[in-house]
Write an enzyme that holds these catalytic residues in place. Sequence first.
Site, PDB file in Angstrom:
ATOM      1  NE  ARG A 145      -5.017  48.275 -67.045  1.00  0.00           N
ATOM      2  CZ  ARG A 145      -4.598  48.347 -65.757  1.00  0.00           C
ATOM      3  NH1 ARG A 145      -4.481  46.998 -65.196  1.00  0.00           N
ATOM      4  NH2 ARG A 145      -4.510  49.126 -64.933  1.00  0.00           N
ATOM      5  CB  THR A 146      -4.607  42.783 -74.071  1.00  0.00           C
ATOM      6  OG1 THR A 146      -5.379  43.852 -74.667  1.00  0.00           O
ATOM      7  CG2 THR A 146      -5.115  41.494 -74.741  1.00  0.00           C
ATOM      8  CB  VAL A 147      -4.219  38.959 -70.026  1.00  0.00           C
ATOM      9  CG1 VAL A 147      -3.684  39.946 -69.008  1.00  0.00           C
ATOM     10  CG2 VAL A 147      -5.711  38.631 -69.416  1.00  0.00           C
TER      11      VAL A 147
END
Length: 406
Positions: free
Chosen positions: A250-252
């Site tokens: 869940r990292t952008v």
Amino acid sequence: MCDYCSWIEQILARINVEAKLLQESIPPPHVDPTIIVHGGAGRIPKKKQKLMLEAVKNAALEAYKTLINGYTAVDAIEIAISRMENTLYLNYTKEAPLHTNDEIVWDAGIMTNNLDAGSIGLIHGIEHPIKLARQVLENTDHVLIVENGAAKLAKEADLPILMRKFIPTDSVLFIGEMEGEHYDTSSSTDSNDDFPIKCANDIEHKENDTSIIKMYFPECNFLEMEDIDTNDENEESEKLDEILLFHEARTVGAVAYDRKKRLSSGISTMEETIKMMGSISAIGAVIGCGIYADENGCCSLSGNDQTIYKYAPARKIVRRFNSKTTMMLEINDELEKFQKETGESQIGVIALNNKGEPSISFKSLHFPWACCRNGYIYYGCNKCDKFLEEITDLDRPLDCMCEVSK
């Protein structure tokens, strides 16, 4: 004043006027803006790789068009990450597992090449955490604001409140279920036109054309897959595809270079559901861990939060860009040191130097990324991916500098 001094003064004034007119007649130097985005490092099921890759491409295209129109690198970072925060299978803020305190919690950060930075931690209830991080950057004297302080700042800035669907932490979503009630993109009213937006009508596709990639994207390094037993790998991959949860990655993030040669990097990450209350993600909130920018360049990365916190790779990577060797060699060398010291290979990096030259490198199995530069979009997810497409729907020509950049 004597006649001679008056004459000298008139000559100097005339020279200054002529120099000013000459300077105004010379067009400003053409600068190619660049944007790179990533969707998180890790292991991604085959069924979702294409969807995530399409999502990062759309985010990069939207941000690139704003850069062409003269917007700043910070604007591009906010636009790209905000798009991914509203995209299914990435950092989707409207549907997510609950944290241990029964809330969805995010961290986010943004930094510029003049060492200004802003980040937020343990924030919930807003739709775009990256917008709040920008508020810290531009409207406060602080670097990191968390919990109630961050919530108060969001309220004062009148940021959009999050209307989300809660997914209990004890619900195990398998791949088949993801395509059903919670993750059906064809029936979800929340995502609507946000995902996926196909780009086939706007760009000309070219697959595995390495000669063109080297011509327009010389600093991109596509790492080769290590020698492995493909049969065992395929069997193991199929088993993991059946049970892999999507909230693991869940990292952008994004890095940008605008027409005034300004650099910026940004990141947005969702807290893991297994973390204790009050814990902050090092990748999203701690400057130098997940993002960094200075006069040498900027980078944004993704990977295992605990090992990245111990090693702080973002700052180390950017500080190496002023060496005589290539940027890619420096990044790969730093990633090798990271793996040797931490024993962790789940890491991916996107970076730009102070000339706007891009670089992508990762040691994880998958790392969805997309880069827009010189009128082309380059992208990949696996280590052997080599793809590019020509962008044909820009509002302004690439060499148009008639409008003053913001």
